[in-house]
Design a protein around this motif. Structure first.
Motif: not given
Length: 1012
Positions: A469-485
């Motif tokens: 969960v923690g790593i996943g949220k880090t990955i999601a945050r580093k995508c900076q909200g771009l749905p395609l990414a």
């Protein structure tokens, strides 16, 4: 990329081995005929029949077939030493027996070790054990050398690819090693195909075989020089033998280099990528964080004012503008609120005509006459089709204000609350299309929605393990909200093991590449591309050859992949999936496409009535990635602007895709003989096509798609392209009979209009399709007549044409016994009855020949529309293997549905344009047991009595223009498998009954559209 290069090389060696073996078969045949020239007719016939029996197996030689892979190379001392080096760890070295000339009519057999793979300590030196039943007379001859080396090169190069990816931690070193493998494969392939082209060995051998099969065998006793000619091109200085010897030396060097950089294998905790990807069964397509956006757009589309309103959606690439517009466009409230809805994609390369036609296809019936109109007339037609109606028009991906200026006058303002929805990346364009309204600005997703989207794409309805969960949220945050990414990264996470180390490695890469700049987004996509299995990379890059923002026809795409030779049937993870579908290479290609779709690199645009992928597309950023990688790897050159000279370095590219006009001096065009594919998506060149093709100097071309290239006569240069596998062109002339000399052709697509004969009949095809051994797909956009093959010998029906799969569209009078016997493996057939066919009054006679097509799965019959009702059809002749049947203008009584219902495997039935007549239909009980999709269009049906016992497996029911139908049978809703009920322009009472069924049945989707 390297995998595709190796696969293409192996296919080339297979083809060389095929014709070399055939040449030696002919030599052996002539030897036997010479001995028996004074013998009995029965002896000569037996020899000829033996040759005929072996011919299909020889033509279909593949290295994955065990009996085709023999240890037959024992000639060269250096190569023997090299091969023994790779065998040493297995025990005794290979035996090198000396075998003499032909001594008898029956081949003697020699048993050696079996072909398997054995891993040893260093991956660079994986070994191949050999055990094979082999033909003594081929030993130490060109066929044997080619067969063994083909198998050996395939095994060793494929293992080099696997080992390089495993033992090499340095990306640059890995890229270098793969580049060397590509270089070896390309260089060897070019040399072999040049030898075959220059010697014309394929044409000579095939001409002999064709003549032999159609003549008296005794006339062929005279010895020809095929054997000596093959021996010459193989053993001469700088011949094939030396070429293959150089190849072995090169791969030996690669193997030694791999040994020098050998490192311990990665631990099991490291991410392991590769193989075919099967999507998570719990995964679902997620639309997250758009609820507020959707509500805002709905409010602006459906509420006041009544005047024409233009709503603009603006945002960066990949943020979800098109997704939002599509969700609003397809929503039921939108469907009910607007009489007309139409969608057009504008894109950077704006073509007014394409946009107008795209909109007209949704607003009116587009005929051939409309296609002949100019842009101004099309604009007027579009205006008239919208006049007085409440419409919703979506103009997706507008890049400049000129595009808007060219179409804005086509939309009338009748103050009936019509709306235009525009998407663009540029704020200035959004303000220009409606300066009096604030554009809808799309925002990036917040962290919660980003994680929700990522979680849904990776795990579906399952829960994420707590340690991720923690790593996943880090990955999601580093995508900076771009749905395609997020979507692309989710596809990558779905492919690796769900361990902390694996996810941490992805998180580290994302943090260094994700940014708001679109170039950084391509970096994220490149991450997914780099983790693609070898066999998918070339397929993915090939999609960059198609026009931007256009939908790609899946049928065409998979045939191009097959023609290119990208497919490897030996992939172990595909074996079970292929066996479950079929052994067709197109089936393998469709599995590859599904894999790319599952990785969120390719998206389905449209599905067929039966639910199969019909068209697909890739996002702009993904396409940019394709073009960047293709340019870097010399895979393809895309020419997208009008040019006066071809770009520098084009002679190093393997594929060329034209999206523009060539306006330069023809004499300045360089020869590019090593190009394998040439595709044109522009409207012409301005000078004769044959001169252009001559100047380019194609020799080794496999794919030639020039449907947009207009010519007054057939380009004769095409007939010299002996390696051609895929040919698509537009004909305004009579096709020459010599097309049948293109003996390697797999797909032939001819677009009309053709010049018809003086009496107005359909054009006739004169080439000998029954003598084209690898022809799989033959398609005409204009109904054609086929020439009738000669009557074959008893028990040997056309051995050179055993694999034709698709044929469309032919005249009814071409449905003869001889035609169908020449294509016994046909699976898909389209027939059209012309006025002349109808006047013969022999419809049943011709359709009765369908009995000669036992494997036919899909049949489309369109009859003469002005015929009188109540024709009779020979239902007993319809193949029992039929799964899909389409009838149009047949004017049959509903009682004949009993005959159709008896087809035991029928799954899809389409009844179009008065296929059946009569006010009442009550289907027979306990029939249509496997029918899943049913379409009834333009019918006079009034009362329909049906229940679950009539259609127990029905999944989808579509009624179109059934304006007299009183109601949908209530019992239809009780069918447990029914998922979708669609009505288009049906009676009001039928629509009401459909709504009532939808309200009563949970999970049933009801779609009603009406222009009445």
């Amino acid at each position: 990329m390297a995998h595709a290069a190796v696969t293409c090389l192996i296919e080339t060696i297979e083809r060389l081995a095929c014709f070399t073996c055939l040449a030696f078969e002919i030599d052996h045949l002539q030897f036997q005929l010479n001995k028996s020239v004074a013998g009995t007719t029965e002896q000569i016939t037996n020899y000829a029949e033996g040759f005929r029996r072996r011919l299909p197996q020889t033509l279909d030689l593949r290295f994955e077939h065990p009996r085709d892979c023999a240890l037959l190379y024992a000639h060269d001392g250096r190569i023997k030493k090299l091969i023994n080096r790779f065998r040493r760890k297995l025990g005794s070295p290979l035996g090198w027996n000396q075998i003499g000339e032909y001594e008898s009519s029956e081949p003697k057999l020699l048993v050696c070790d079996s072909i398997t793979s054995c891993s040893i300590s260093k991956p660079a030196f994986r070994s191949i054990k050999l055990k094979q039943v082999i033909s003594r007379e081929f030993f130490e001859r060109p066929p044997g050398k080619i067969i063994f080396l083909g198998k050996f090169l395939n095994e060793f190069l494929q293992n080099c690819l696997k080992d390089a990816a495993t033992v090499c931690n340095d990306p640059k070193k890995l890229e270098y090693l793969e580049g060397r493998i590509v270089d070896v494969a390309y260089r060897t392939q070019d040399m072999i195909e040049n030898f075959m082209f220059n010697a014309s060995i394929e044409s000579k051998v095939m001409n002999y075989v064709i003549c032999f099969l159609n003549s008296d065998p005794r006339s062929f006793a005279e010895r020809l020089s095929f054997k000596s000619e093959v021996q010459h091109i193989f053993d001469k200085k700088y011949g094939i033998h030396q070429c293959l010897q150089q190849t072995l030396v090169s791969i030996d060097s690669i193997g030694r280099e791999l040994g020098n950089i050998y490192v311990d294998r990665l631990t099991s905790e490291n991410e392991q990528l590769g193989g075919a990807f099967s999507p998570n069964p719990n995964q679902r397509n997620e639309v997250v964080g758009l609820d507020d956006d959707c509500q805002s757009i709905f409010d602006r589309l459906i509420t006041v004012p009544s005047r024409l309103e233009i709503v603009a959606i603006v945002g960066m690439g990949g943020i979800g503008k098109t997704t939002l517009a599509r969700r609003v466009f397809d929503d039921l409230s939108t469907v009910y609120n607007f009489h007309v809805r139409a969608w057009a994609t504008v894109s950077q390369v704006f073509r007014q005509r394409d946009v107008l036609l795209a909109l007209l296809r949704s607003t009116t019936h587009v005929t051939d006459e409309i296609y002949r109109k100019n842009n101004e007339e099309l604009a007027q037609d579009l205006y008239r089709s919208l006049k007085g109606k409440r419409y919703l028009i979506v103009l997706d991906d507008i890049w400049n204000t000129l595009a808007w200026d060219d179409v804005k006058l086509c939309f009338p303002d009748d103050e009936n609350a019509s709306r235009l929805l525009v998407t663009t990346r540029l704020s200035k364009v959004a303000h220009y299309v409606n300066p009096n309204s604030t554009p809808h600005l799309m925002n990036l997703l917040n962290l919660d929605n980003s994680w929700k989207l990522l979680h849904g794409m990776v795990f579906g309805k399952e829960s994420c393990p707590l340690d991720l969960v923690g790593i996943g949220k880090t990955i999601a945050r580093k995508c900076q909200g771009l749905p395609l990414a997020i979507i692309v990264i989710a596809g990558l996470l779905s492919r690796i093991r769900r361990t902390s180390d694996s996810w941490k490695s992805i998180a580290d890469n994302v943090s260094s590449t994700v940014n708001t700049d679109s170039e950084q987004c391509i970096g994220i996509l490149a991450l997914s591309y780099n983790h693609l299995p070898h066999h998918l990379k070339a397929c993915f890059l090939y999609m960059g050859a198609f026009p931007e923002d256009g939908e790609i026809e899946v049928k065409k795409l998979v045939r191009l992949w097959v023609a290119e030779g990208f497919l490897d049937k030996q992939l172990p993870r595909l074996a079970e999936r292929v066996a479950a579908v079929s052994s067709d290479r197109e089936a393998i290609a469709e599995i590859f496409l599904e894999d790319l779709i599952g990785r969120n690199l390719v998206f389905v645009a449209k599905r067929s009535f039966s639910g199969r992928n019909k068209t697909c597309h890739i996002h702009d950023l993904l396409r940019e990635l394709c073009l960047r990688e293709a340019q870097r790897e010399n895979f393809m050159c895309l020419i997208k602007r009008d040019i006066h000279c071809l770009p520098a370095g084009i002679n190093r590219k393997r594929r060329i895709s034209f999206h523009s006009e060539f306006c330069g001096d023809l004499r300045s065009v360089p020869a590019i003989p090593h190009v394998r594919s040439f595709l044109m998506f522009s409207l012409g060149l301005g000078f004769p096509a044959d001169i252009f093709l001559l100047q380019l100097g194609f020799k080794l071309l496999r794919v030639l798609d020039i449907i947009f290239l207009r010519s007054e006569h057939f380009p004769t240069q095409i007939l010299k392209l002996v390696h051609l596998r895929y040919l698509a062109l537009t004909a305004t002339y009579e096709l020459p009979a010599s097309i049948s000399k293109l003996c390697n052709l797999q797909t032939l697509i001819i677009h009309g209009p053709w010049i018809l004969s003086e009496n107005g009949e359909s054009p006739t095809i004169f080439f000998e399709y029954w003598n084209m051994p690898w022809l799989r797909h033959l398609g005409f956009t204009v109904t054609c007549s086929l020439c009738i093959p000669p009557i074959p010998e008893i028990n040997y029906p056309y051995p050179l044409a055993p694999i034709l799969q698709t044929l469309s569209t032919i005249r009814l009078t071409s449905c003869t016994r001889e035609v169908f016997r020449s294509m016994p493996y046909l699976r898909r057939l389209a027939i059209c009855e012309t006025k002349e066919d109808h006047n013969t009054n022999e419809t049943s006679k011709y359709l009765s020949n369908l009995v000669h097509l036992p494997l036919l799965e899909a049949l489309k019959c369109s009859f003469y529309r002005d015929a009188k009702p109540w024709r009779t059809l020979p239902w007993d002749a319809f193949p029992s293997n039929l799964r899909k049947l389409t009838l149009s203008w047949s004017y049959l009584p509903w009682e004949d549905m009993t005959n159709i219902s008896r087809l035991p495997k029928l799954e899809v039935l389409k009844l179009r344009n008065c296929a059946f007549l009569g006010p009442e239909w009550e289907p027979p009980e306990d029939e249509f047991l496997h029918l899943k999709q049913l379409l009834i269009e333009n019918s006079d049906l009034v009362q329909w009595k049906a229940s679950t016992i009539h259609f127990p497996s029905l999944d989808r029911l579509v009624l179109v223009n059934c304006r007299f139908l009183e109601e949908i049978p209530v019992e239809i809703g009780e069918i447990p498998t029914l998922r979708l009920l669609e009505l288009h322009n049906c009676s009001k009472s039928a629509e009401i009954s459909a709504k009532e069924i939808g309200e009563q049945v949970e999970g049933l989707q009801v779609i009603i559209r009406s222009d009445l």
